[in-house]
Write a protein that holds these residues in place. Structure first.
Motif, PDB file in Angstrom:
ATOM      1  N   GLY A 166     -14.341  13.691   6.236  1.00  0.00           N
ATOM      2  CA  GLY A 166     -15.049  13.598   5.176  1.00  0.00           C
ATOM      3  C   GLY A 166     -14.226  13.326   4.019  1.00  0.00           C
ATOM      4  N   THR A 167     -12.970  12.857   3.946  1.00  0.00           N
ATOM      5  CA  THR A 167     -11.984  12.641   2.808  1.00  0.00           C
ATOM      6  C   THR A 167     -12.377  11.271   2.320  1.00  0.00           C
ATOM      7  OG1 THR A 167     -10.386  13.915   4.006  1.00  0.00           O
ATOM      8  CG2 THR A 167      -9.779  12.606   2.199  1.00  0.00           C
ATOM      9  N   VAL A 168     -12.858  10.265   3.327  1.00  0.00           N
ATOM     10  CA  VAL A 168     -13.331   8.891   3.076  1.00  0.00           C
ATOM     11  C   VAL A 168     -14.826   8.823   3.548  1.00  0.00           C
ATOM     12  CG1 VAL A 168     -13.215   6.440   3.472  1.00  0.00           C
ATOM     13  CG2 VAL A 168     -11.296   7.650   3.084  1.00  0.00           C
ATOM     14  N   PRO A 169     -15.773   8.880   2.402  1.00  0.00           N
ATOM     15  CA  PRO A 169     -17.052   8.586   2.964  1.00  0.00           C
ATOM     16  C   PRO A 169     -17.769   7.739   3.890  1.00  0.00           C
ATOM     17  CG  PRO A 169     -16.977   8.175   0.773  1.00  0.00           C
ATOM     18  CD  PRO A 169     -15.614   8.741   1.169  1.00  0.00           C
ATOM     19  N   GLN A 170     -18.463   7.601   4.450  1.00  0.00           N
ATOM     20  CA  GLN A 170     -18.917   6.520   5.498  1.00  0.00           C
ATOM     21  C   GLN A 170     -19.470   5.215   4.535  1.00  0.00           C
ATOM     22  OE1 GLN A 170     -22.277   7.303   8.287  1.00  0.00           O
ATOM     23  NE2 GLN A 170     -22.494   5.006   8.594  1.00  0.00           N
ATOM     24  N   GLN A 218       0.808  -1.281  -0.031  1.00  0.00           N
ATOM     25  CA  GLN A 218       0.060   0.039  -0.157  1.00  0.00           C
ATOM     26  C   GLN A 218       0.974   1.085  -0.002  1.00  0.00           C
ATOM     27  OE1 GLN A 218      -2.036   0.761   3.658  1.00  0.00           O
ATOM     28  NE2 GLN A 218      -3.649   1.799   2.657  1.00  0.00           N
ATOM     29  N   HIS A 219       0.518   2.136  -0.836  1.00  0.00           N
ATOM     30  CA  HIS A 219       1.462   3.428  -0.902  1.00  0.00           C
ATOM     31  C   HIS A 219       0.841   4.689  -0.678  1.00  0.00           C
ATOM     32  CE1 HIS A 219       4.698   1.549  -3.142  1.00  0.00           C
ATOM     33  NE2 HIS A 219       3.589   0.821  -3.665  1.00  0.00           N
ATOM     34  N   THR A 220      -0.663   4.578  -0.283  1.00  0.00           N
ATOM     35  CA  THR A 220      -1.382   5.760  -0.070  1.00  0.00           C
ATOM     36  C   THR A 220      -2.465   5.499   1.160  1.00  0.00           C
ATOM     37  OG1 THR A 220      -2.738   5.553  -1.817  1.00  0.00           O
ATOM     38  CG2 THR A 220      -1.123   7.114  -2.133  1.00  0.00           C
ATOM     39  N   GLY A 221      -3.115   6.418   1.789  1.00  0.00           N
ATOM     40  CA  GLY A 221      -4.063   6.119   2.496  1.00  0.00           C
ATOM     41  C   GLY A 221      -5.478   6.188   1.847  1.00  0.00           C
ATOM     42  N   VAL A 222      -5.882   7.547   1.808  1.00  0.00           N
ATOM     43  CA  VAL A 222      -7.126   7.801   1.050  1.00  0.00           C
ATOM     44  C   VAL A 222      -7.364   7.316  -0.345  1.00  0.00           C
ATOM     45  CG1 VAL A 222      -8.747   9.751   0.395  1.00  0.00           C
ATOM     46  CG2 VAL A 222      -7.427   9.788   2.673  1.00  0.00           C
ATOM     47  N   ALA A 223      -6.344   7.712  -1.166  1.00  0.00           N
ATOM     48  CA  ALA A 223      -6.507   7.194  -2.499  1.00  0.00           C
ATOM     49  C   ALA A 223      -6.605   5.747  -2.763  1.00  0.00           C
ATOM     50  CB  ALA A 223      -5.032   7.609  -3.103  1.00  0.00           C
ATOM     51  N   SER A 224      -5.780   4.838  -1.710  1.00  0.00           N
ATOM     52  CA  SER A 224      -6.234   3.308  -2.001  1.00  0.00           C
ATOM     53  C   SER A 224      -7.610   3.064  -1.533  1.00  0.00           C
ATOM     54  CB  SER A 224      -5.213   2.640  -1.118  1.00  0.00           C
ATOM     55  OG  SER A 224      -4.926   2.930   0.268  1.00  0.00           O
ATOM     56  N   ALA A 225      -7.984   3.671  -0.611  1.00  0.00           N
ATOM     57  CA  ALA A 225      -9.439   3.562  -0.066  1.00  0.00           C
ATOM     58  C   ALA A 225     -10.500   3.891  -1.179  1.00  0.00           C
ATOM     59  CB  ALA A 225      -9.763   4.228   1.291  1.00  0.00           C
ATOM     60  N   LEU A 226     -10.377   5.008  -1.857  1.00  0.00           N
ATOM     61  CA  LEU A 226     -11.160   5.392  -2.771  1.00  0.00           C
ATOM     62  C   LEU A 226     -11.203   4.579  -4.064  1.00  0.00           C
ATOM     63  CD1 LEU A 226     -10.903   9.268  -2.380  1.00  0.00           C
ATOM     64  CD2 LEU A 226     -12.618   7.791  -1.383  1.00  0.00           C
ATOM     65  N   ALA A 227      -9.938   3.707  -4.276  1.00  0.00           N
ATOM     66  CA  ALA A 227      -9.698   3.063  -5.339  1.00  0.00           C
ATOM     67  C   ALA A 227     -10.291   1.533  -5.166  1.00  0.00           C
ATOM     68  CB  ALA A 227      -8.193   3.058  -5.707  1.00  0.00           C
ATOM     69  N   ASN A 260      -6.979  17.142  -4.322  1.00  0.00           N
ATOM     70  CA  ASN A 260      -7.676  17.127  -5.579  1.00  0.00           C
ATOM     71  C   ASN A 260      -8.365  15.824  -5.639  1.00  0.00           C
ATOM     72  OD1 ASN A 260      -9.480  18.043  -7.693  1.00  0.00           O
ATOM     73  ND2 ASN A 260      -7.586  18.113  -8.971  1.00  0.00           N
ATOM     74  N   TRP A 261      -9.127  15.371  -4.922  1.00  0.00           N
ATOM     75  CA  TRP A 261      -9.706  13.998  -5.047  1.00  0.00           C
ATOM     76  C   TRP A 261     -10.594  13.877  -6.266  1.00  0.00           C
ATOM     77  CZ3 TRP A 261      -6.605  11.274  -2.513  1.00  0.00           C
ATOM     78  CH2 TRP A 261      -6.065  11.503  -1.284  1.00  0.00           C
TER      79      TRP A 261
END
Length: 839
Positions: A317-321, A278-287, A714-715
Motif C-alpha cells: 500500500g505504499t504506492v496506491p494502485q 533515479q534516487h528513490t523508489g516510492v518517492a519518485s513514484a509518488l512524485a 512519513n510519506w
C-alpha cells in the motif's frame, strides 16, 4: 482543504525562491495528477484503458521498469508481457539519428536545424528521424532537446538542443516532435529541466549532482517555455534531468513533475528518468515518475529501485494502485497515440555489437543469435540532410564579393578540420575525440556516420570540375607547408573547429563542457598565419556554439567567415554548395557572438565550494542576447544575424488589434483517480515461479524477499489522495490555459528582395513587454520568405496572449501588465527598422 493550503505554500515558497536562490527549496506538490485523456489523447487513452485493465500486477510493473543496462538490444528496454505477445519498449538515442545503428542517417545537429529558421525543415528532419527509428524497431526516440536551453555558451550539450532563445527552441522542438510522432514513433523531450552544464551533473555517481536554483518567474518565462510548446505539440514522453532543481532531484521533484509538468502544462504522456538519475523508489513514484531507465540503480548493478521493489510497494500500500495504473496508462496511451500498434516492426539492430551474430543479453552473454539485420532505413534522406546542412550555414562576413566563388584559378584548403579522420569517422566511441572534420559533438546525443563527406573531398571535386589549381594541407602545425600553400593561392579557405559533448567523456581535458571559447587544434593561430600571407582568406567554422571571432571580423585579409556548425554526414557537399553559390546563404545565428568570454555574464561553474553544488541562476531571464542588450554590450555578431548573396528591405508595418475577450483562469475539479483491473494481493503469486531461470543481472518484477509491512516512512499525506482535485488556473489544456493562444494582434510587414539573385529572408518579430525588469526585446515570431529579385512578400505574425504576458508569482498565472508594449520587425535582434506600439 489541504490542497488549497498546499497551493498557497507553493506561491509563498516560489516568491521566497525569487529573493534567495542559494539553498533554494522546491515545495511539495501532491498527489501526482492522473491522466484524463483530452482532445488529442482521447482515442489513445481509451485503448490504453482497455489494454491495461487486463494486465496483472507483475505485467504492469514490467512496463514501468527497464531490464538493466545491456539487458537487451536497445539502450533502454522495459520488460515485456509474454502472455499477450507484447514485447517491451525499445528506447534509443539520439536527437540527431540512431545511436549505434548502421545504415541510418547522421543528421545535422538540433542547433543547425534551428539556424535555418525554417519550420518546414524542422518538421521534415523530424519526419526523417522518426521514419528511420521506426524502421529499426525503436519505440521511443530519445529526443528532441530543450534542456540544456543554452544558458552558458561553453555548455557541453547545447548543440543537442536548438537555441538559448526559448521561443525559437519552442517552435523547433514542437515541429520536430510532430515530425517524429507522425511517423509512428514516440518522441521524448529532454532533459526536464535546468540541465544547463555537464560539470557535476552526476558527481559521485549522481549522489551530489548540482542544484540548479531558479526563481519562479524565470522558470516560466524562459526554461519551461519550450517544454510548454512540446506538450502543446502532443509530445508523448519527457525525460527527467540528472541535476537537482531547487535542491530536489529531477526524477523525484514533485513540484517540477506533478505541479509544473502534469498539472500546469497538462502533460498526458509518461515521464522517464535519465539513465540512473533515479534516487528513490516510492518517492519518485509518488512524485510523478512513470518509467525508470535503464532499470538498474547503477551501470549493470542488477539492483533496482523499482521492479520487485515497486511490486512490494504496491502490495503493502505504499504506492496506491491508481498511481501504478496511471503510470502504465500513460505509457500505453503514448504507444497508441503515435500508432505504434500499427507501425511496430521487430528490433533489428543491436546497440552493443556491430556483428551480425551475438548475444541478445550481452550483460550475461546469453541468447546467442542474429542480433543485427542491417536494415537500410536511409531512404534517400541524404538529400534532406544536405539541404539542412546548407540552409543552416550562417554567413557572418563577406566583403568585396569574396563569395560566392566563381571558378577561382587556384585555391588552398587548409586545416585538419577540412579533412577526414584517418581512422574513420566512427573510430572514437560516441564520437569522443576531435580528429579530422567536426560534424557532430560527442556523447549519447550522437549517431554512427554511414559516411562523412569531408569538405576537402567535395571541394577537390569542384576544383577538378572548374579546372582550378588545388592544394590542401591537413596539419595545423606544418607552418612551412601552410605558408607555401596559402601564399600561392588566389583564395585560401581555412577550416577550424571547437568541440564539446556529454560529461562522461573527456576530450583534450574538456569534461563535456568547453574549457574556453577559443578554437581547438591551434585554430586561431592557424587562421592568423594564413591571413597574414593571403589577402583573400575565407574562414569556415565547425563549432558547437559561439567562439571568439572579433579578430577575424576585423582582419582585412579575412574576406568571409562562415559558421557551419555541426552539419552531419553531408558536411563537405553542403559547404561547397554555399561557397560556390549553388545555395544562397539564408541562415541566421541562433546565439550571440561575444567579443570576450565575460560578455555573456554567465559561465560554466567548474567547481563548487560545497556539496551538492549550488548553481544559482541569478541572471534570471537575461541570458544570451537579452543580457547583451540589458548591459549595452556590443557583440561581434548578434542573435538572429546572417548575411545573404542578396539584400532585403523592410517596410509597411501594420498592426491590427483583435478582441478575443478577457482571460479566464481554469476552474473546476478533476474526476477521481481511476483504477484499471484488479490487484492480486497474494504475495506468493508475485514471487519467482518455481523453476524459473533468471538471466544474470536482468531486472524482473518478481519479489526477491518478503514484502515489508508496517512501514513507518512519513510519506506526504496528499500523495495518496485519489479524490477529485482542483484544476490549476494557469493549466487546463496542453501547454497551459487554452486562452494563452488567443490572438491579440495581427502584425504584418512587407519584405522586398532589393538585390540581384533569388534568396530566402528570415523576418523576425520582437516585443518589448514594457516593464522595468523586462528584457529590452524578446523574440516572438519569424518566418522564411523565398523572394526573387525585386519581389515583395508580406510577413504576418499573430501575437498571442502568451506572447505579451508575464508570469505573476502571486496569482500563479499569466498576466498582461499595464506597461506599454512595443513590437519590432527586422532582420536580426539588432537590425529592427520597423517599430510600432501595441495599443
Amino acid at each position: 482543504m489541504l490542497w488549497t493550503s498546499t497551493v498557497t505554500s507553493i506561491v509563498v515558497l516560489a516568491a521566497s525562491a525569487s529573493a534567495q536562490l542559494d539553498n533554494a527549496y522546491s515545495p511539495p506538490s501532491y498527489p501526482s495528477p492522473w491522466m484524463r485523456g483530452g482532445n488529442q489523447w482521447q482515442d489513445a487513452y481509451a485503448k490504453a484503458q482497455t489494454f491495461v485493465s487486463q494486465l496483472t500486477l507483475l505485467e504492469k510493473i514490467n512496463l514501468t521498469t527497464g531490464v538493466g543496462w545491456e539487458g537487451e538490444a536497445c539502450v533502454g528496454n522495459t520488460g515485456s508481457i509474454p502472455r499477450l505477445n507484447f514485447r517491451g519498449f525499445c528506447l534509443q538515442d539520439s536527437p540527431l539519428g540512431i545511436r549505434f545503428a548502421d545504415l541510418a542517417t547522421a543528421w545535422p545537429s538540433g542547433m543547425n536545424v534551428a539556424a535555418t529558421w525554417q519550420t518546414r525543415l524542422f518538421k521534415s528532419r523530424g519526419n526523417g528521424m522518426g521514419a528511420e527509428h521506426r524502421g529499426k524497431g525503436v519505440d521511443v526516440q530519445l529526443g528532441p532537446v530543450a534542456g540544456p536551453l543554452g544558458r552558458v555558451p561553453a555548455g557541453g550539450r547545447n548543440w543537442e538542443g536548438f537555441s538559448p532563445d526559448p521561443v525559437l527552441t519552442g517552435v523547433a522542438i514542437a515541429e520536430t516532435i510532430k515530425g517524429i510522432q507522425d511517423e509512428g514513433v514516440i518522441a521524448n523531450a529532454k532533459h526536464f529541466i535546468m540541465n544547463e552544464q555537464e560539470h557535476e551533473r552526476d558527481k559521485n555517481g549522481n549522489l551530489d549532482a548540482y542544484s540548479a536554483n531558479v526563481d519562479d518567474k524565470t522558470m516560466h518565462e524562459t526554461y519551461l517555455w519550450p517544454f510548454a510548446d512540446a506538450v502543446r505539440a502532443g509530445v508523448a514522453s519527457i525525460m527527467c534531468s540528472y541535476n537537482q532543481i531547487n535542491n530536489s532531484y529531477g526524477s523525484q521533484n514533485s513540484y517540477a513533475l506533478n505541479y509544473l509538468l502534469k498539472n500546469e502544462l497538462d502533460f498526458q504522456g509518461f515521464v522517464l528518468s535519465d539513465w540512473w538519475a533515479q534516487h528513490t523508489g516510492v518517492a519518485s513514484a509518488l512524485a510523478g515518475l512513470d518509467m525508470t531507465m535503464a532499470g538498474d540503480q547503477g551501470l549493470a548493478s542488477a539492483n533496482t529501485y523499482w521492479g520487485g521493489n515497486l511490486t512490494a510497494a504496491v502490495l503493502n500500500g505504499t504506492v496506491p494502485q491508481w498511481r501504478l495504473d496511471d503510470m502504465v496508462v500513460r505509457i500505453m496511451s503514448a504507444y497508441y497515440k503515435v500508432g505504434r500498434d500499427t507501425a511496430r516492426v521487430p528490433v533489428n539492430f543491436n546497440s552493443w555489437s556491430s556483428e551480425t551474430y551475438g548475444y541478445i543479453h550481452p550483460q550475461s552473454n546469453e541468447g546467442y543469435q542474429q542480433i543485427n539485420f542491417h536494415v537500410d532505413v536511409q531512404d534517400g534522406h541524404s538529400r534532406l540532410a544536405r539541404e539542412i546542412a546548407g540552409a543552416s550555414t550562417v554567413m557572418l562576413k563577406n566583403v568585396n564579393n569574396a563569395l560566392p566563388l566563381k571558378k577561382p584559378r587556384s585555391l588552398a584548403i587548409i586545416g585538419e578540420d577540412a579533412h577526414d579522420n584517418p581512422a574513420g569517422p566512427n573510430s572514437c566511441g560516441d564520437r569522443g575525440c576531435n580528429v579530422g572534420t567536426l560534424a557532430m559533438g560527442w556523447g549519447s546525443g550522437t549517431a554512427q556516420f554511414p559516411y562523412l563527406i569531408a569538405p576537402v573531398t567535395a571541394l577537390r571535386a569542384q576544383a577538378q570540375k572548374d579546372r582550378s589549381l588545388f592544394v590542401n594541407v591537413s596539419n595545423n602545425y606544418d607552418f612551412d607547408a601552410i605558408t607555401k600553400a596559402a601564399s600561392n593561392a588566389f583564395v585560401a579557405i581555412v577550416f577550424a573547429n571547437a568541440d564539446s559533448g556529454e560529461g562522461y567523456i573527456n576530450v583534450g581535458g574538456n569534461q563535456g563542457d568547453r574549457n574556453n571559447l577559443t578554437l581547438w587544434g591551434g585554430g586561431d593561430e592557424l587562421i592568423k598565419r594564413v591571413a597574414s600571407v593571403n589577402p583573400n582568406t575565407i574562414v569556415v567554422l565547425h563549432t558547437v556554439g559561439a567562439v571568439i571571432v572579433e579578430d577575424m571580423k576585423n582582419n582585412p585579409n579575412i574576406t568571409a567567415i562562415l559558421w557551419a556548425g555541426l552539419p552531419g554526414q553531408e558536411s563537405g557537399n553542403a559547404i561547397t554548395d554555399i561557397l560556390y553559390g549553388v545555395r544562397n546563404p539564408s541562415a541566421k545565428s541562433v546565439f550571440t557572438w561575444g567579443k570576450n568570454r565575460e560578455d555573456w555574464g554567465v559561465d560554466v561553474q567548474y567547481t563548487f565550494p560545497t556539496q551538492p553544488g549550488q548553481l544559482n541562476f541569478n541572471e534570471g531571464n537575461f541570458i544570451d542576447y537579452r543580457y547583451f542588450d540589458a548591459n549595452n554590450i556590443e557583440p561581434s555578431y548578434e542573435f538572429g544575424f546572417g548575411l545573404s548573396y542578396t539584400n532585403f528591405s523592410y517596410s509597411n508595418l501594420q498592426i491590427v488589434k483583435n478582441d478575443p475577450g478577457p482571460y479566464q483562469p481554469t476552474v473546476g475539479m478533476t474526476k477521481a483517480a481511476p483504477t484499471f483491473g484488479t490487484i492480486d494481493y497474494n504475495e506468493a503469486n508475485a514471487e519467482f515461479p518455481t523453476g524459473f531461470r533468471a538471466i544474470f543481472r536482468y531486472i524482473y518484477p518478481y519479489l526477491s524477499e518478503p514484502v515489508p509491512r508496517n512501514q513507518t516512512n512519513n510519506w506526504p499525506a496528499m500523495a495518496f489522495d485519489s479524490t477529485p482535485q482542483p484544476r490549476i488556473g494557469s493549466g487546463g489544456s496542453a501547454g497551459g490555459n487554452r486562452q494563452l493562444w488567443d490572438t491579440m494582434y495581427t502584425v504584418s510587414a512587407t519584405v522586398t528582395n532589393t538585390g540581384t539573385v533569388k534568396g530566402i529572408e528570415i523576418p523576425q518579430l520582437y516585443i518589448h513587454l514594457g516593464g522595468p525588469s523586462d528584457p529590452k526585446i524578446v523574440l516572438r515570431g519569424f518566418d522564411d520568405l523565398i523572394l526573387d529579385p525585386n519581389e515583395s512578400q508580406t510577413f504576418t505574425y499573430k501575437i498571442t496572449r502568451r506572447d505579451i504576458s508575464n508570469w505573476d508569482t502571486s496569482s500563479q498565472n499569466w498576466v498582461i501588465s499595464s506597461y506599454p508594449k512595443t513590437v519590432y520587425v527586422g532582420a536580426s535582434s539588432r537590425n529592427l527598422p520597423l517599430k510600432g506600439i501595441l495599443q
